[in-house]
Design a protein around this motif. Structure first.
Motif, PDB file in Angstrom:
ATOM      1  N   ILE A 132     -43.936  -5.726 -17.034  1.00  0.00           N
ATOM      2  CA  ILE A 132     -43.095  -4.356 -16.788  1.00  0.00           C
ATOM      3  C   ILE A 132     -44.106  -3.608 -15.981  1.00  0.00           C
ATOM      4  N   VAL A 133     -43.925  -2.298 -15.238  1.00  0.00           N
ATOM      5  CA  VAL A 133     -44.916  -1.873 -14.556  1.00  0.00           C
ATOM      6  C   VAL A 133     -44.439  -0.359 -14.501  1.00  0.00           C
ATOM      7  N   MET A 134     -45.496   0.473 -15.188  1.00  0.00           N
ATOM      8  CA  MET A 134     -44.731   1.732 -14.640  1.00  0.00           C
ATOM      9  C   MET A 134     -45.864   2.945 -13.390  1.00  0.00           C
ATOM     10  N   GLU A 135     -45.367   3.152 -12.096  1.00  0.00           N
ATOM     11  CA  GLU A 135     -45.613   3.487 -11.627  1.00  0.00           C
ATOM     12  C   GLU A 135     -45.166   4.729 -10.772  1.00  0.00           C
TER      13      GLU A 135
ATOM     14  N   HIS B 271     -48.662   6.875 -20.406  1.00  0.00           N
ATOM     15  CA  HIS B 271     -47.230   6.860 -20.524  1.00  0.00           C
ATOM     16  C   HIS B 271     -46.901   5.902 -22.165  1.00  0.00           C
ATOM     17  N   THR B 272     -45.464   5.548 -22.590  1.00  0.00           N
ATOM     18  CA  THR B 272     -45.294   5.362 -23.803  1.00  0.00           C
ATOM     19  C   THR B 272     -43.812   4.492 -23.025  1.00  0.00           C
ATOM     20  N   ALA B 273     -43.769   3.524 -23.836  1.00  0.00           N
ATOM     21  CA  ALA B 273     -42.320   2.054 -24.261  1.00  0.00           C
ATOM     22  C   ALA B 273     -42.070   2.200 -25.282  1.00  0.00           C
ATOM     23  N   THR B 274     -40.836   3.813 -25.397  1.00  0.00           N
ATOM     24  CA  THR B 274     -40.455   4.204 -26.549  1.00  0.00           C
ATOM     25  C   THR B 274     -39.217   4.018 -27.004  1.00  0.00           C
ATOM     26  N   ALA B 275     -39.218   2.601 -27.749  1.00  0.00           N
ATOM     27  CA  ALA B 275     -37.538   2.451 -27.733  1.00  0.00           C
ATOM     28  C   ALA B 275     -36.462   3.261 -28.904  1.00  0.00           C
ATOM     29  N   LYS B 276     -35.340   3.439 -28.276  1.00  0.00           N
ATOM     30  CA  LYS B 276     -34.603   4.721 -28.968  1.00  0.00           C
ATOM     31  C   LYS B 276     -34.223   4.024 -30.074  1.00  0.00           C
ATOM     32  N   ASN B 277     -33.882   3.141 -30.566  1.00  0.00           N
ATOM     33  CA  ASN B 277     -33.801   2.346 -31.713  1.00  0.00           C
ATOM     34  C   ASN B 277     -35.192   2.230 -32.595  1.00  0.00           C
ATOM     35  N   GLY B 278     -36.566   2.383 -32.480  1.00  0.00           N
ATOM     36  CA  GLY B 278     -37.395   2.675 -33.259  1.00  0.00           C
ATOM     37  C   GLY B 278     -37.987   0.924 -33.641  1.00  0.00           C
ATOM     38  N   ASP B 279     -37.566   0.635 -32.778  1.00  0.00           N
ATOM     39  CA  ASP B 279     -38.669  -1.398 -32.221  1.00  0.00           C
ATOM     40  C   ASP B 279     -39.890  -1.297 -32.341  1.00  0.00           C
ATOM     41  N   PHE B 280     -40.396  -0.314 -30.658  1.00  0.00           N
ATOM     42  CA  PHE B 280     -41.541  -0.106 -30.863  1.00  0.00           C
ATOM     43  C   PHE B 280     -41.645   1.155 -30.119  1.00  0.00           C
ATOM     44  N   ASP B 281     -43.024   1.567 -29.631  1.00  0.00           N
ATOM     45  CA  ASP B 281     -43.346   2.952 -29.690  1.00  0.00           C
ATOM     46  C   ASP B 281     -44.930   1.958 -28.776  1.00  0.00           C
TER      47      ASP B 281
ATOM     48  N   LYS C 260     -54.203   1.399 -17.325  1.00  0.00           N
ATOM     49  CA  LYS C 260     -54.164   0.587 -18.233  1.00  0.00           C
ATOM     50  C   LYS C 260     -53.448  -0.324 -18.202  1.00  0.00           C
ATOM     51  N   THR C 261     -53.297  -1.668 -19.467  1.00  0.00           N
ATOM     52  CA  THR C 261     -52.633  -2.242 -20.125  1.00  0.00           C
ATOM     53  C   THR C 261     -52.354  -2.712 -21.321  1.00  0.00           C
ATOM     54  N   ALA C 262     -51.223  -2.751 -21.920  1.00  0.00           N
ATOM     55  CA  ALA C 262     -50.098  -2.958 -22.644  1.00  0.00           C
ATOM     56  C   ALA C 262     -50.200  -4.096 -23.752  1.00  0.00           C
ATOM     57  N   ARG C 263     -50.115  -5.266 -24.124  1.00  0.00           N
ATOM     58  CA  ARG C 263     -49.244  -5.748 -24.604  1.00  0.00           C
ATOM     59  C   ARG C 263     -48.596  -5.739 -25.974  1.00  0.00           C
ATOM     60  N   SER C 264     -47.248  -6.329 -25.931  1.00  0.00           N
ATOM     61  CA  SER C 264     -47.017  -6.231 -27.563  1.00  0.00           C
ATOM     62  C   SER C 264     -45.801  -7.754 -27.602  1.00  0.00           C
TER      63      SER C 264
ATOM     64  N   THR D  29     -30.839  -5.765 -27.839  1.00  0.00           N
ATOM     65  CA  THR D  29     -30.686  -4.744 -26.231  1.00  0.00           C
ATOM     66  C   THR D  29     -31.381  -3.581 -26.805  1.00  0.00           C
ATOM     67  N   VAL D  30     -32.133  -2.818 -26.183  1.00  0.00           N
ATOM     68  CA  VAL D  30     -32.984  -1.984 -26.604  1.00  0.00           C
ATOM     69  C   VAL D  30     -33.002  -1.629 -25.144  1.00  0.00           C
ATOM     70  N   ASP D  31     -32.392   0.298 -26.008  1.00  0.00           N
ATOM     71  CA  ASP D  31     -33.079   0.898 -24.390  1.00  0.00           C
ATOM     72  C   ASP D  31     -34.454   2.089 -24.570  1.00  0.00           C
ATOM     73  N   TYR D  32     -35.187   1.996 -23.435  1.00  0.00           N
ATOM     74  CA  TYR D  32     -36.604   2.272 -24.414  1.00  0.00           C
ATOM     75  C   TYR D  32     -36.628   3.900 -23.265  1.00  0.00           C
ATOM     76  N   TYR D  33     -37.727   4.500 -22.781  1.00  0.00           N
ATOM     77  CA  TYR D  33     -37.722   5.437 -22.319  1.00  0.00           C
ATOM     78  C   TYR D  33     -39.409   6.005 -22.912  1.00  0.00           C
ATOM     79  N   CYS D  34     -40.105   7.086 -21.485  1.00  0.00           N
ATOM     80  CA  CYS D  34     -41.402   7.247 -22.092  1.00  0.00           C
ATOM     81  C   CYS D  34     -40.917   8.307 -22.350  1.00  0.00           C
ATOM     82  N   ARG D  35     -41.765   8.689 -23.536  1.00  0.00           N
ATOM     83  CA  ARG D  35     -41.628   9.855 -24.608  1.00  0.00           C
ATOM     84  C   ARG D  35     -42.480  10.977 -23.132  1.00  0.00           C
ATOM     85  N   TYR D  36     -43.173  10.944 -22.396  1.00  0.00           N
ATOM     86  CA  TYR D  36     -44.258  12.004 -21.785  1.00  0.00           C
ATOM     87  C   TYR D  36     -43.613  12.667 -20.985  1.00  0.00           C
ATOM     88  N   HIS D  37     -42.115  11.246 -20.327  1.00  0.00           N
ATOM     89  CA  HIS D  37     -41.655  11.326 -19.324  1.00  0.00           C
ATOM     90  C   HIS D  37     -40.236  11.704 -19.287  1.00  0.00           C
ATOM     91  N   PRO D  38     -39.554  11.757 -19.708  1.00  0.00           N
ATOM     92  CA  PRO D  38     -38.147  11.193 -20.776  1.00  0.00           C
ATOM     93  C   PRO D  38     -37.030  10.601 -19.535  1.00  0.00           C
TER      94      PRO D  38
END
Length: 106
Positions: free
Chosen positions: A29-32, A59-69, A76-80, A87-96
């Motif tokens: 998943i790319v953030m650009e 950026h962040t990948a922040t799950a609205k239900n709290g499953d991941f942040d 850079k690249t991160a893995r989880s 079904t998880v809605d997620y967003y960037c905390r810095y750029h909602p």
């Protein structure tokens, strides 16, 4: 080898082949340009998400239900690894305005 023993060996081999778990996938998943792409992804429990940040901003990948942040530093690249179905809605905390959906099958 007798025909009976051959069939028994073949049956054990077939059962063993069915018991082999499917290999987990790595999904990128790319953030650009302040956009998450793709905006909708389907995955399975055990799959790895590779979060790629191609922007000069964190950026962040922040799950609205709290499953991941996950925080991803600039360029850079991160893995989880996905551990929970749903079904998880997620967003960037810095750029909602950066939003996406991850559908995770069992």
């Amino acid at each position: 080898m007798s025909p009976g023993r051959y069939l028994a060996t073949l049956a054990l081999f077939a059962l063993g082949a069915m018991a082999v778990p499917a290999h987990a996938a790595t999904i990128q998943i790319v953030m650009e340009n302040l956009v998450i792409s793709p905006a909708e992804v389907s995955a399975k429990v055990g799959d790895t998400i590779e979060w790629v940040n191609r922007d000069v901003l964190a950026h962040t990948a922040t799950a609205k239900n709290g499953d991941f942040d996950v925080t991803i530093a600039p360029n850079k690249t991160a893995r989880s690894v996905l551990s929970k179905a749903g079904t998880v809605d997620y967003y960037c905390r810095y750029h909602p305005n950066m939003k996406a959906v991850l559908t995770i099958a069992p």
